[in-house]
Design an enzyme around this catalytic site. Structure first.
Site, PDB file in Angstrom:
ATOM      1  N   ALA A 330     -10.084 -12.432  80.962  1.00 17.40           N
ATOM      2  CA  ALA A 330      -9.327 -12.534  79.730  1.00 17.40           C
ATOM      3  C   ALA A 330      -7.877 -12.609  80.061  1.00 17.40           C
ATOM      4  CB  ALA A 330      -9.896 -11.034  78.845  1.00 17.40           C
ATOM      5  N   SER A 331      -7.232 -11.669  78.977  1.00 23.88           N
ATOM      6  CA  SER A 331      -5.838 -11.790  79.011  1.00 23.88           C
ATOM      7  C   SER A 331      -5.013 -11.440  80.468  1.00 23.88           C
ATOM      8  CB  SER A 331      -4.836 -11.224  77.844  1.00 23.88           C
ATOM      9  OG  SER A 331      -5.452 -11.925  76.728  1.00 23.88           O
TER      10      SER A 331
END
Length: 621
Positions: A330-331
């Site tokens: 993810a981020s």
């Protein structure tokens, strides 16, 4: 009737016959004496050594002596894996007149269970010939006393004292230390491949997981031998000669047991893992995967009931999520991708875009949403990290292309093993065109690249890989891979272990490291940063990146907030950070399964760990 005439005896003939018989008898006796003397000569001189060895074999027994397994310490000298004395009931099968009768009598005398008997039969089939087989491990003092009073009734059965592995901190360190357990057929084949069969002649347990398995050959030591004088029933009378075994090496880990216990207390009922390291050398200060289990259950043979409970648990306690859990990053990888974009000059520090809450390619109907539906407005690369703007990274990934992303992210170790000293490690997946063709026989699409731009799609990584990657950023590209072993203890002196280094990550513009690290610091420091709330009022500076990994796709016309989502499909919450920002002493990865947002769930745990390490622990010291 006529009178019979008496025959005159031939004394000369009789004398000759007698003489011949005497000579034959004397010759026969001499021949027997010669045969006897020849046999005596053969037995006592020619075959003396052979019969001496046989005689000694009946009187003297040479037995292998197992070495003491090495002790394991934490970085402060606290014992975290030790050896405790135990009493085991053992049977030398070749010395038992009737095994079935003996087992039945022992079962009644010592209240043995059917499980004990069944385990004995399994061990008997695996045990080497002429070696005692354990019937009951870790006997209580009461049972030892009962058997001792009746030992004269059981030929070939004895109580033997030995050392058994014990893990004083139980489930807190299971996924770090692993455990030892009984040697099975697979282990015997492994030992044979090492060419170490003789070194394991007296050993019953072997490392199965974790540090115990990885450093098995160093922890085990070298076997010794003892010459024992025994009686006709095989009972030891005295020790004639002893060649002492050499104990295994004592290991010192980078783990801090107090920090480890604190991390365990923070996860409570959450599924996930926390890994803490010293970014200056890659030393792993804490590694905990939740849920866990007690490794002491395996040391003397786990019961079928306990094992079934573990493997049927839907939360999978046997899985070491820190090194085996494969999650979309993810981020958390936006700082890494920002470096790549800057290096390839796809963006600059001054590049800005208008984030309307979605990204769309020209002439393509599909839209890629930002996590903030209304968008973040005008953002540059630094602010896009601070607020975790998806749209900025969609655009940058599209411009970079999957080939550049794959090549650069591989330098950070994604898609490969970190070579941490645990054999259970997974390598995750760094997707590429070739990988997708081999896996699905499909071409790589632009949409795949855009998803990779925010750490989704086919990209998966383990928590320890992500921690390794942030340490690389902290050190401006220098790579100290994660390492559990800190030193070898010899004569109370710690001899440091060689650091686990890898090829550095090169950048053309060193100021790019500074830009990315400043953005991660502002993610925590500035009010609009996604981790600001979790670290508000901290007494130290820190840097980090939140991540929320989506586990299922939302339809183009659907609003995720309106959906009823099963627990196992809820987002994974993640946080990757370090502190203090200017001179990092600690780096932390928190990965929580199906917990929701990273900023609200994972970041607070990281804050607590940093508070403890930089505040409470050192204040006490």
């Amino acid at each position: 009737m006529a009178k019979q005439r008496q025959t005159i005896r031939d004394f000369s003939a009789e004398s000759n016959l007698f003489l011949r018989r005497c000579l034959f008898a004397v010759f026969f006796c001499l021949l027997l004496i010669f045969v006897i003397l020849s046999n005596l000569f053969s037995l006592q001189i020619d075959q003396f050594e052979d019969y001496k060895i046989r005689a000694d074999g009946n009187r003297i027994k040479v037995v292998p002596v197992a070495p003491n397994r090495g002790i394991i310490y934490d970085r402060n000298g606290t014992i975290i894996a030790e050896n405790k004395p135990v009493f085991n009931l053992e049977i030398s099968i070749e010395e038992v007149p009737n095994l079935d009768t003996t087992l039945a009598a022992l079962k009644k005398l010592l209240q043995l269970s059917d499980t004990d008997i069944a385990r004995f039969e399994r061990n008997r089939k695996r045990q080497r010939r002429f070696q005692p087989v354990t019937l009951k491990s870790n006997m209580s003092e009461e049972r030892v006393a009962i058997f001792s009073a009746h030992q004269h009734l059981f030929d070939g059965v004895s109580v033997e004292a030995s050392l058994s592995r014990f893990y004083p901190y139980g489930s807190a360190l299971t996924h770090v230390l692993g455990y030892v357990s009984k040697i099975n057929e697979r282990d015997l084949n492994l030992i044979a491949s090492w060419g170490a069969q003789s070194n394991y002649a007296a050993t019953k347990n072997i490392g199965k997981q974790g540090i115990e398995r990885y450093y098995e050959e160093r922890l085990h030591g070298k076997v010794g031998y003892a010459k024992l004088e025994v009686d006709s029933k095989g009972r030891t009378l005295r020790v004639l000669e002893e060649n002492a075994p050499i104990a295994g090496e004592d290991l010192v880990l980078n783990i801090d047991i107090e920090l480890q216990l604190y991390v365990q207390s923070q996860l409570l009922e959450r599924r996930g893992s926390v890994v803490v390291s010293d970014p200056r050398d890659g030393g792993v200060l804490a590694m905990y995967s939740n849920p866990s289990y007690d490794p002491n259950l395996f040391v003397n043979g786990i019961s079928q009931k306990d094992y079934s409970t573990l493997i049927q648990n839907p939360d999978r306690p046997l899985l070491n999520r820190a090194v085996q859990g494969q999650y979309p990053p993810a981020s958390l990888i936006k700082p890494h991708l920002a470096l790549l974009g800057l290096e390839y000059q796809v963006v600059t520090a001054k590049t800005k875009i208008q984030d309307k809450g979605f990204y769309q390619l020209k002439d393509v109907e599909h839209i890629w949403r930002d996590w903030l539906r209304r968008g973040h407005g005008i953002v540059d690369i630094k602010r896009s990290i601070e607020v975790s703007c998806d749209t900025f990274f969609y655009e940058m990934a599209y411009k970079l292309g999957i080939d550049n992303i794959y090549e650069y992210m591989s330098q950070f170790g994604f898609g490969e093993y970190t070579n941490i000293d645990l054999l259970e490690e997974s390598d995750g997946n760094m997707p590429s065109r070739g990988w997708k063709r081999a896996k699905f026989n499909q071409p790589w699409y632009i949409g795949d690249t855009i998803s990779v731009g925010i750490g989704q799609g086919y990209w998966t990584a383990t928590p320890v890989q992500l921690l390794d990657s942030i340490n690389t950023i902290i050190n401006d590209g220098q790579r100290f891979r994660p390492q559990l072993l800190r030193a070898i203890k010899q004569d109370n002196i710690d001899i440091p272990e060689t650091l686990n280094e890898a090829t550095p990550v090169q950048v053309l513009s060193p100021e790019n490291w500074a830009l990315v690290k400043q953005a991660m610091q502002d993610t925590v420091r500035l009010p609009h940063g996604t981790a600001h709330k979790a670290f508000r009022n901290a007494t130290y500076s820190s840097s980090g990146k939140t991540g929320t990994a989506q586990l299922f796709s939302v339809g183009q016309d659907e609003n995720v907030d309106d959906l009823i989502i099963a627990d196992y499909l809820k987002d994974n919450a993640m946080y990757l950070g370090y502190a203090p920002s200017d001179a990092p002493q600690i780096s932390v990865i928190v990965a929580l399964e199906n917990a929701g947002g990273g900023g609200s769930n994972a970041a607070p745990i990281s804050r607590s760990v940093m508070d403890y390490w930089l505040g409470e622990k050192y204040a006490r010291q």
